[in-house]
Design a protein around this motif. Structure first.
Motif, PDB file in Angstrom:
ATOM      1  N   VAL A  68       0.896  -1.349   0.061  1.00 52.26           N
ATOM      2  CA  VAL A  68       0.048  -0.130  -0.002  1.00 52.26           C
ATOM      3  C   VAL A  68       1.104   1.361  -0.018  1.00 52.26           C
ATOM      4  O   VAL A  68       0.524   2.256  -0.793  1.00 52.26           O
ATOM      5  N   GLU A  69       1.695   1.265   0.979  1.00 54.12           N
ATOM      6  CA  GLU A  69       2.861   2.377   0.918  1.00 54.12           C
ATOM      7  C   GLU A  69       3.608   2.782  -0.401  1.00 54.12           C
ATOM      8  O   GLU A  69       3.896   3.505  -0.873  1.00 54.12           O
ATOM      9  N   GLY A  70       4.001   1.378  -0.807  1.00 53.42           N
ATOM     10  CA  GLY A  70       4.524   1.441  -2.308  1.00 53.42           C
ATOM     11  C   GLY A  70       3.793   2.110  -3.252  1.00 53.42           C
ATOM     12  O   GLY A  70       4.265   2.682  -4.226  1.00 53.42           O
ATOM     13  N   ALA A  71       2.310   1.635  -3.228  1.00 62.01           N
ATOM     14  CA  ALA A  71       1.340   2.090  -4.148  1.00 62.01           C
ATOM     15  C   ALA A  71       1.302   3.869  -4.157  1.00 62.01           C
ATOM     16  O   ALA A  71       1.311   4.392  -5.150  1.00 62.01           O
ATOM     17  N   ILE A  72       1.238   4.169  -2.770  1.00 65.31           N
ATOM     18  CA  ILE A  72       0.968   5.749  -2.729  1.00 65.31           C
ATOM     19  C   ILE A  72       2.688   6.315  -3.199  1.00 65.31           C
ATOM     20  O   ILE A  72       2.456   7.600  -3.861  1.00 65.31           O
ATOM     21  N   LEU A  73       3.674   5.761  -2.593  1.00 66.68           N
ATOM     22  CA  LEU A  73       4.758   6.162  -3.012  1.00 66.68           C
ATOM     23  C   LEU A  73       5.053   6.481  -4.657  1.00 66.68           C
ATOM     24  O   LEU A  73       5.711   7.427  -5.130  1.00 66.68           O
TER      25      LEU A  73
ATOM     26  N   LEU B 143      11.254  12.547  -1.041  1.00 67.92           N
ATOM     27  CA  LEU B 143      11.807  12.383   0.458  1.00 67.92           C
ATOM     28  C   LEU B 143      10.671  12.843   1.415  1.00 67.92           C
ATOM     29  O   LEU B 143      10.669  12.628   2.096  1.00 67.92           O
ATOM     30  N   THR B 144      10.164  14.367   0.881  1.00 66.78           N
ATOM     31  CA  THR B 144       9.112  15.026   1.726  1.00 66.78           C
ATOM     32  C   THR B 144       7.910  13.743   2.017  1.00 66.78           C
ATOM     33  O   THR B 144       7.470  13.927   3.208  1.00 66.78           O
ATOM     34  N   VAL B 145       7.622  13.118   1.257  1.00 63.77           N
ATOM     35  CA  VAL B 145       6.126  12.199   1.606  1.00 63.77           C
ATOM     36  C   VAL B 145       6.911  10.885   2.285  1.00 63.77           C
ATOM     37  O   VAL B 145       6.140  10.317   2.978  1.00 63.77           O
ATOM     38  N   LEU B 146       8.167  10.598   2.074  1.00 63.20           N
ATOM     39  CA  LEU B 146       8.740   9.259   2.769  1.00 63.20           C
ATOM     40  C   LEU B 146       8.606   9.421   4.331  1.00 63.20           C
ATOM     41  O   LEU B 146       8.449   8.389   4.988  1.00 63.20           O
ATOM     42  N   GLY B 147       8.647  10.679   4.981  1.00 60.89           N
ATOM     43  CA  GLY B 147       8.421  10.696   6.399  1.00 60.89           C
ATOM     44  C   GLY B 147       7.015  10.274   6.827  1.00 60.89           C
ATOM     45  O   GLY B 147       6.841   9.454   7.756  1.00 60.89           O
ATOM     46  N   LEU B 148       6.129  10.848   5.956  1.00 63.95           N
ATOM     47  CA  LEU B 148       4.545  10.537   6.243  1.00 63.95           C
ATOM     48  C   LEU B 148       4.423   8.948   6.014  1.00 63.95           C
ATOM     49  O   LEU B 148       3.720   8.255   6.655  1.00 63.95           O
TER      50      LEU B 148
ATOM     51  N   ALA C 239       4.969   7.564  19.141  1.00 66.72           N
ATOM     52  CA  ALA C 239       4.848   8.904  18.651  1.00 66.72           C
ATOM     53  C   ALA C 239       6.406   9.416  18.549  1.00 66.72           C
ATOM     54  O   ALA C 239       6.500  10.110  17.516  1.00 66.72           O
ATOM     55  N   THR C 240       7.223   9.005  19.506  1.00 69.27           N
ATOM     56  CA  THR C 240       8.498   9.634  19.540  1.00 69.27           C
ATOM     57  C   THR C 240       9.318   9.299  18.062  1.00 69.27           C
ATOM     58  O   THR C 240       9.854   9.770  17.360  1.00 69.27           O
ATOM     59  N   VAL C 241       9.144   7.893  17.704  1.00 69.94           N
ATOM     60  CA  VAL C 241       9.630   7.334  16.324  1.00 69.94           C
ATOM     61  C   VAL C 241       9.178   8.145  15.226  1.00 69.94           C
ATOM     62  O   VAL C 241      10.011   8.460  14.431  1.00 69.94           O
ATOM     63  N   VAL C 242       7.695   8.383  15.218  1.00 69.85           N
ATOM     64  CA  VAL C 242       7.323   8.956  14.120  1.00 69.85           C
ATOM     65  C   VAL C 242       7.901  10.745  13.970  1.00 69.85           C
ATOM     66  O   VAL C 242       8.206  10.968  13.077  1.00 69.85           O
ATOM     67  N   VAL C 243       7.673  11.204  15.222  1.00 72.70           N
ATOM     68  CA  VAL C 243       8.371  12.578  15.219  1.00 72.70           C
ATOM     69  C   VAL C 243       9.745  12.772  14.929  1.00 72.70           C
ATOM     70  O   VAL C 243      10.210  13.535  14.003  1.00 72.70           O
ATOM     71  N   VAL C 244      10.570  11.897  15.443  1.00 72.06           N
ATOM     72  CA  VAL C 244      11.993  11.726  15.329  1.00 72.06           C
ATOM     73  C   VAL C 244      12.322  11.481  13.362  1.00 72.06           C
ATOM     74  O   VAL C 244      13.135  12.207  12.939  1.00 72.06           O
ATOM     75  N   THR C 245      11.518  10.494  12.922  1.00 76.36           N
ATOM     76  CA  THR C 245      11.637   9.951  11.851  1.00 76.36           C
ATOM     77  C   THR C 245      11.537  11.230  10.738  1.00 76.36           C
ATOM     78  O   THR C 245      12.247  11.443   9.934  1.00 76.36           O
ATOM     79  N   ASN C 246      10.429  12.196  11.211  1.00 75.80           N
ATOM     80  CA  ASN C 246      10.370  13.233  10.303  1.00 75.80           C
ATOM     81  C   ASN C 246      11.269  14.218  10.315  1.00 75.80           C
ATOM     82  O   ASN C 246      11.573  14.956   9.410  1.00 75.80           O
ATOM     83  N   LEU C 247      11.926  14.199  11.725  1.00 77.69           N
ATOM     84  CA  LEU C 247      12.894  15.274  11.664  1.00 77.69           C
ATOM     85  C   LEU C 247      14.160  14.762  10.947  1.00 77.69           C
ATOM     86  O   LEU C 247      14.819  15.565  10.218  1.00 77.69           O
ATOM     87  N   LEU C 248      14.573  13.570  10.959  1.00 80.02           N
ATOM     88  CA  LEU C 248      15.672  13.189  10.040  1.00 80.02           C
ATOM     89  C   LEU C 248      15.380  13.229   8.599  1.00 80.02           C
ATOM     90  O   LEU C 248      16.267  13.487   8.051  1.00 80.02           O
TER      91      LEU C 248
END
Lengths: 290, 306, 329
Positions: free
Chosen positions: B182-187, B231-236, B281-290
């Protein structure tokens, strides 16, 4: 190099064909969504069998004329359960979108019209909720308040508030900056009257698109929650719950899992296609973007 | 700085939601037959008689020093259990991401290169359908076909890494595919749009005017330029994968973080729920930061200020 | 010696003609200007010569370059010529460079596209090119990204890329249009000097007669996808034969129109350039031409020896340019 050809082959044909050629996905999505609405309405008053009626001796029957999609492990008619599940899924999803819209749209409007601390605070809050994936927020709320239809609906609704607030704000900003709103202000119209007369009509199309797109997300979330046993508790028929049940009988009767899976996928596809199509019709410059 | 603030807000939110209800966790732990005296004793032992702000500080202080506390139900420390669960979920998400990229990049590029031909349109339509299939539905379909019908891969369960690395990988294949598709299809749609953008860019024409053949010019300039919007959508997408893993672990009964979360919810083991939700939540937020930082590395225009 | 011979070059897209039967030649080392308004097909002509016409553009006719037929070459075959023997300078220096790649590397790419040289050798060549196009400290400036350079500097980089492999012909499509007026003259002078030093031929494409006449020895005038006049710069300026060329001369503020400007009136050509597919049958200038007669329904051929023009009722050589229509302000 873009070349304006000025040819409009569709113009000669009927309005239906024109719509199909302008946005096939809106038409496809509209048909699917219409079908789902119809099934849900019928299911409110009538299903072939009672969705909870257990009949011993009729367990796990294959599809037949009497039972279009067969029966489950308690001899309940799958087709009836699926119909009744459509009703519940739709109610829950629409409820969630309603919550999200009733809070998110005013919040977005407020954030757009009060650019200072108020607007900033609202958008920061939206960002905060947004950093929680909707399903995680829903699971947290269910953990606190217990699994029920209402909890699931509210949880998904709350988690979807930010997307409404963002869309509303970004659609309202250019309207508020426009000359006719400035003129209305100069005439001394109250901010509320400006919002009602000028901003809302211009923002409405974007909200309608967002409703359709968000419905595909909430349908998915409702199904996922009931699949995880965090939504409407059994024995009430839900798509996710049916799927979860069917998983125990994959070796005997794999079709049992296919029907609810198909129903979920089709509704998500339908709402998604309708939203995408409406967006294309509204704003052709966005065509082709994801 | 914004990240720390977001995480602080998130922790307050999570703590408030999970502690807002009056019911006593001690009562839940001891069951309905417990005497009021023993409930009181346990409440004091768990520190639940203290005011909420103090409880919050105690919890968050523990998290910061990596003391996750003890489970309300088993009384065991949460950290080792969570660690074992991470050994399942981490590889699952990584494999899911790999699989998603393996689908998204080639299909996205192909449907961009053939956007004028029928094959490209079909590919784009297929991704649209792929987006609509929920990962748990896909998981069950895969179980029916691959595990039940063909008996190729296990339908559920997990063989620990310590027992057999190959076995562990085998039990992660179907979950990772369900998660990644699914994520692949969106990407894939984002990759397509990005490549189409590069194909129309003037600098690609400059590269061809230098004498680079069309394909080589696209590789030379396309990879970097197309990766910026992707890359910008990869975080999401990553947060989608992480939360998707919770559901997928339930489908395949994998003993990961998601399963731990769900069983804790079912047992009303709120301290464990609190810890896990905060971790995710931390992982999600930190991932977006990275991802944001990576974005700056790739695009030199964001070097200054930004 | 003829370097480039274009004959009967036609380009269509979706059944609409963009270029129709264009004929011209460029000799080795010659500087030729191609002039026309926007929409006249001059950019498509340049891109077609490079084999870079947009997708869906069908090319017919003949382009002979260094004795080789270019029409119908595959992308791979064309790639061996592009950059090596024929190079191009683009209009928009803002977008012509990859924003994520250091400019030095983009020049190195151009060198290595055709020459199998070591990386230190290609680097040395890159620094030499940057110095030649006027960068005072190539070593340091080659490490910049395009957004760190000014428009004029970016265009110098684009020129360096074009010069990388000593091409025999350089196509420059409105190379100064996007630049500040003060920078325009510098870049134009640089281009002219470098072409002379290299002995390359130059096809300078512009809408600005003043730019073309200051650089080029010969001028081709294009309108509606056809060549309407071709002559030496002197003849074009002093004795235009085609009514369109004459009108163009009068509207060109730099040449002859100063007195009228002083009187507060700007000369214009009546009507506007028709959109693609909207050109009349027969002579393309029909409908805007003050000398139009019945015969203009037939397509006039490009005739003449040396000084060629496509008009049934040309201006007399040496006669004063016809009066255009002047729109008061």
């Amino acid at each position: 190099m873009s070349v304006e050809l000025g040819l409009r082959p569709a113009a000669a044909r009927g309005p239906v064909r024109r719509l199909v050629s302008r946005s096939p996905s809106a038409v496809f999505g509209g048909l699917v969504v219409g079908g789902i609405l119809l099934v849900a309405m019928v299911a409110t008053f009538w299903t072939p069998y009672g969705p909870l009626t257990i009949s011993t001796g009729k367990e796990l029957l294959p599809p037949s004329a009497a039972h279009l999609m067969g029966t489950d492990e308690y001899g309940r008619d799958v087709f009836s359960r699926l119909m009744s599940g459509t009703d519940l899924t739709l109610l829950s999803s629409v409820g969630a979108v309603l919550i999200a819209g009733l809070v998110g749209v005013p919040a977005g409007l407020l954030a757009a019209s009060r650019r200072g601390a108020v607007g900033e605070t609202i958008m920061r809050l939206a960002d905060l909720v947004y950093s929680f994936p909707a399903l995680l927020a829903a699971i947290t709320l269910v953990a606190a308040f217990g699994a029920s239809t209402v909890t699931a609906t509210v949880a998904i609704g709350v988690a979807s508030i930010p997307s409404f607030a963002r869309v509303t704000r970004s659609a309202a900003l250019p309207v508020l900056a426009s000359e006719y709103v400035q003129a209305a202000r100069a005439y001394g119209r109250s901010p509320l009257a400006i919002l009602r007369r000028h901003v809302l009509p211009n923002v409405a199309p974007f909200i309608i698109v967002q409703v359709s797109l968000l419905l595909s997300v909430t349908v998915l979330a409702v199904a996922a929650l009931s699949y995880l046993g965090l939504g409407t508790p059994p024995p009430t028929a839900t798509w996710g719950g049916m799927l979860e049940n069917a998983q125990s009988y994959l070796y005997q009767d794999p079709l049992l899992a296919v029907w609810p899976g198909l129903a979920i996928a089709l509704s998500v596809l339908g709402f998604n296609a309708l939203g995408d199509g409406l967006r294309d019709l509204l704003d052709p410059t966005l065509r082709g973007r994801s | 700085m914004a990240t720390v603030l977001t995480l602080f807000g998130a922790s307050v939110l999570v703590f408030a939601v999970l502690n807002i209800l009056p019911g006593s966790p001690a009562q839940v732990i001891l069951g309905t037959q417990a005497t009021p005296a023993s409930v009181r004793e346990l409440t004091i032992k768990l520190g639940l008689n203290q005011p909420l702000p103090l409880q919050y500080l105690h919890w968050i202080g523990g998290l910061l020093s990596l003391h996750l506390g003890n489970s309300y139900i088993s009384g065991q420390p949460i950290a080792p259990e969570l660690g074992a669960a991470l050994a399942v979920t981490g590889p699952l998400v990584a494999l899911g991401l790999l699989f998603g990229l393996a689908i998204a990049v080639p299909t996205g590029i192909l449907s961009a290169l053939r956007h004028r031909r029928a094959s490209g349109t079909w590919l784009a339509a297929a991704t649209q359908v792929g987006i609509a299939i929920p990962n748990f539905v896909l998981g069950i379909l895969l179980i029916i076909v691959v595990a039940v019908d063909w008996r190729l891969l296990p339908a559920s369960g997990f063989i620990p890494w310590s027992q057999s690395v190959g076995g562990a990988l085998r039990s992660l294949v179907l979950p990772a595919i369900s998660l990644g598709l699914v994520e692949g299809a969106i990407l894939s749609r984002y990759v397509r749009t990005a490549i189409l953008g590069v194909m129309q860019a003037d600098y690609l024409r400059t590269a061809r005017a230098k004498g680079l053949p069309a394909r080589r010019a696209l590789v030379r300039h396309g990879v970097r330029n197309a990766s910026v919007p992707v890359l910008t959508v990869l975080g999401l997408e990553l947060s989608g994968l992480i939360i998707g893993a919770v559901v997928i672990e339930a489908v395949f009964t994998l003993p990961g973080v998601g399963s731990l979360l769900l069983s804790s919810v079912a047992n009303r083991d709120l301290i464990t729920v609190q810890d896990i939700v905060m971790l995710v939540a931390t992982v999600v937020v930190v991932t977006n930061l990275l991802v944001d930082m990576l974005y700056r590395v790739v695009d030199p225009r964001l070097e200054v200020g930004g | 010696m003829t370097l480039l011979r274009v004959s009967g070059l036609s380009v269509d897209t979706e059944g609409l003609p963009v270029l129709r039967g264009v004929d011209f030649e460029v000799s080795a080392g010659e500087r030729v200007g191609l002039i026309g308004e926007s929409g006249s097909g001059k950019t498509v002509a340049a891109l077609t010569l490079m084999g870079l016409q947009p997708e869906g553009f069908a090319v017919q006719g003949s382009v002979e370059f260094e004795g080789r037929q270019l029409v119908g070459l595959s992308d791979r075959e064309f790639s061996a010529i592009r950059g090596a023997r024929m190079a191009m300078v683009f209009q928009e220096p803002m977008t012509a460079l990859d924003p994520l790649m250091r400019v030095g590397q983009q020049i190195i790419d151009a060198v290595r596209a055709h020459r199998r040289v070591s990386s230190s050798e290609s680097r040395r060549r890159m620094l030499e090119l940057m110095a030649r196009v006027g960068f005072p400290s190539p070593e340091e400036q080659s490490r910049r990204f395009p957004h760190q350079l000014s428009g004029g500097q970016r265009q110098r980089v684009v020129i360096a890329i074009a010069l990388a492999c000593d091409p025999a012909l350089i196509l420059a499509d409105e190379p100064t249009t996007a630049l500040d007026v003060t920078v325009q003259a510098q870049v134009l002078a640089l281009l002219q000097r470098l072409v002379a030093e290299e002995g390359s031929a130059l096809l300078l494409i512009s809408h600005d007669l003043a730019v073309v006449s200051s650089v080029c020895q010969r001028v081709l005038v294009m309108y509606g996808g056809t060549l309407v006049e071709a002559a030496t710069t002197d003849e074009i300026l002093k004795a235009p034969r085609h009514p369109y060329t004459a009108a163009l001369l009068q509207t060109s503020a730099g040449i002859g129109a100063r007195s009228r400007l002083a009187a507060g009136r700007l000369p214009t050509i009546p009507g506007s350039v028709p959109s693609l597919g909207g050109f009349p049958e027969g002579c393309v200038f029909r409908g805007r031409c003050p000398r139009e007669q019945a015969r203009c329904r037939e397509v006039p051929p490009l005739v003449g020896d040396g000084h060629r023009f496509a008009c049934w009722f040309p201006l007399e050589p040496g006669a004063a340019p016809i009066a255009g229509t002047f729109v008061g302000r």
